[in-house]
Design a protein around this motif. Structure first.
Motif, PDB file in Angstrom:
ATOM      1  N   PHE A 265      -4.816  -4.476  -0.123  1.00 30.55           N
ATOM      2  CA  PHE A 265      -5.718  -3.335  -0.215  1.00 30.55           C
ATOM      3  C   PHE A 265      -5.325  -2.339  -1.305  1.00 30.55           C
ATOM      4  O   PHE A 265      -5.703  -1.176  -1.253  1.00 30.55           O
ATOM      5  CB  PHE A 265      -5.843  -2.615   1.148  1.00 30.55           C
TER       6      PHE A 265
ATOM      7  N   SER B 273      -5.569  -3.264  -4.817  1.00 31.12           N
ATOM      8  CA  SER B 273      -6.193  -3.646  -6.085  1.00 31.12           C
ATOM      9  C   SER B 273      -7.491  -2.889  -6.328  1.00 31.12           C
ATOM     10  O   SER B 273      -8.350  -2.797  -5.445  1.00 31.12           O
ATOM     11  CB  SER B 273      -6.483  -5.148  -6.096  1.00 31.12           C
TER      12      SER B 273
ATOM     13  N   LEU C 208     -10.608  -5.087  -5.749  1.00 31.84           N
ATOM     14  CA  LEU C 208     -10.962  -5.542  -4.406  1.00 31.84           C
ATOM     15  C   LEU C 208     -12.431  -5.273  -4.080  1.00 31.84           C
ATOM     16  O   LEU C 208     -13.129  -6.145  -3.563  1.00 31.84           O
ATOM     17  CB  LEU C 208     -10.054  -4.885  -3.365  1.00 31.84           C
ATOM     18  N   ASP C 209     -12.910  -4.092  -4.393  1.00 31.25           N
ATOM     19  CA  ASP C 209     -14.285  -3.724  -4.050  1.00 31.25           C
ATOM     20  C   ASP C 209     -15.238  -3.783  -5.247  1.00 31.25           C
ATOM     21  O   ASP C 209     -16.362  -3.292  -5.168  1.00 31.25           O
ATOM     22  CB  ASP C 209     -14.316  -2.325  -3.433  1.00 31.25           C
TER      23      ASP C 209
ATOM     24  N   LYS D 178     -17.177 -14.415  -5.693  1.00 27.35           N
ATOM     25  CA  LYS D 178     -16.298 -13.476  -4.987  1.00 27.35           C
ATOM     26  C   LYS D 178     -16.919 -13.140  -3.632  1.00 27.35           C
ATOM     27  O   LYS D 178     -18.132 -13.036  -3.500  1.00 27.35           O
ATOM     28  CB  LYS D 178     -16.130 -12.206  -5.824  1.00 27.35           C
TER      29      LYS D 178
ATOM     30  N   LYS E 271     -15.997 -10.954   0.359  1.00 24.70           N
ATOM     31  CA  LYS E 271     -15.116 -10.047   1.096  1.00 24.70           C
ATOM     32  C   LYS E 271     -14.463 -10.831   2.229  1.00 24.70           C
ATOM     33  O   LYS E 271     -15.112 -11.199   3.201  1.00 24.70           O
ATOM     34  CB  LYS E 271     -15.912  -8.868   1.639  1.00 24.70           C
TER      35      LYS E 271
ATOM     36  N   TRP F   7      -6.967  -8.795  -0.479  1.00 26.47           N
ATOM     37  CA  TRP F   7      -6.850  -9.301  -1.845  1.00 26.47           C
ATOM     38  C   TRP F   7      -8.210  -9.820  -2.291  1.00 26.47           C
ATOM     39  O   TRP F   7      -8.980 -10.337  -1.474  1.00 26.47           O
ATOM     40  CB  TRP F   7      -5.831 -10.443  -1.922  1.00 26.47           C
ATOM     41  N   PRO F   8      -8.512  -9.709  -3.588  1.00 25.65           N
ATOM     42  CA  PRO F   8      -9.764 -10.307  -4.072  1.00 25.65           C
ATOM     43  C   PRO F   8      -9.802 -11.793  -3.710  1.00 25.65           C
ATOM     44  O   PRO F   8      -8.809 -12.507  -3.874  1.00 25.65           O
ATOM     45  CB  PRO F   8      -9.685 -10.112  -5.596  1.00 25.65           C
TER      46      PRO F   8
ATOM     47  N   CYS G 164      -7.163 -16.698  -2.601  1.00 19.45           N
ATOM     48  CA  CYS G 164      -6.651 -15.366  -2.294  1.00 19.45           C
ATOM     49  C   CYS G 164      -5.772 -14.940  -3.477  1.00 19.45           C
ATOM     50  O   CYS G 164      -4.657 -15.433  -3.639  1.00 19.45           O
ATOM     51  CB  CYS G 164      -5.861 -15.435  -0.993  1.00 19.45           C
TER      52      CYS G 164
ATOM     53  N   GLY H 298      -4.851  -8.998  -7.255  1.00 16.67           N
ATOM     54  CA  GLY H 298      -5.717  -8.281  -8.185  1.00 16.67           C
ATOM     55  C   GLY H 298      -5.003  -7.902  -9.477  1.00 16.67           C
ATOM     56  O   GLY H 298      -5.610  -7.881 -10.539  1.00 16.67           O
TER      57      GLY H 298
END
Length: 165
Positions: A67, A69, A72-73, A95, A97, A102-103, A153, A156
């Motif tokens: 959480f 990077s 990530l979002d 990509k 969620k 992690w991305p 996984c 980022g």
């Protein structure tokens, strides 16, 4: 009665195997071997070019904290590239969620991601690295969404994002 229950529990515990031990991806990869990458630099050269965090993950196979990077979002269209050499690794439309911190991607750009086996946490996992420079990216697991069922996984910090034009 209790003796039979204890015996049954004992057999159940001894006979259990984790899903990670049965995964086809980990079984199909081979032990780490000497690989010739098209981008080769000394450790000192990598340290000059990369941030300390990038160097630690990409060249020392570390894992960034979940959480953390900025990617990530990220929901923009484009390509996720290797932070060390710029090789395109994942398209934004793959990509998803995963909730892991992690991305995560369900598919790599074919030929740009290479695989090895890693036993660092006591069992076999499939490690991913950049096929161009050998930088450590993360791991791939078989608990992702369709169409592939895979979850790449990825750290980022090992990625840069190039927005679509």
């Amino acid at each position: 009665m209790y003796k039979n229950i204890l015996i049954a529990i004992g057999f159940a515990l001894v006979g259990c195997q984790g899903n990670s031990q049965k995964k086809k991806i980990a079984q199909e990869t081979t032990e780490k071997k000497e690989t010739n990458f098209s981008v080769v630099k000394t450790e000192a050269e990598w340290q000059k070019e990369l941030t300390p965090e990038e160097f630690y993950v990409l060249r020392k196979a570390a894992t960034e904290n979940p959480f953390t990077s900025d990617l990530l979002d990220n929901k923009k269209e484009g390509t996720y590239v290797c932070a060390a050499c710029g090789t395109g690794l994942f398209k934004s439309n793959t990509k998803f969620k995963s909730g892991t911190g992690w991305p995560s991607f369900y598919e790599e750009i074919k030929g740009n991601v290479a695989y090895d086996v890693d036993y660092k946490i006591g069992y076999k996992r499939t490690e991913e690295h950049c096929a161009t420079c050998g930088g450590h990216l993360g791991h791939v697991f078989e608990d992702g969404p369709e169409p592939t069922g895979l979850r790449h996984c990825i750290n980022g910090v090992a990625l840069d994002f190039v927005a679509a034009e």
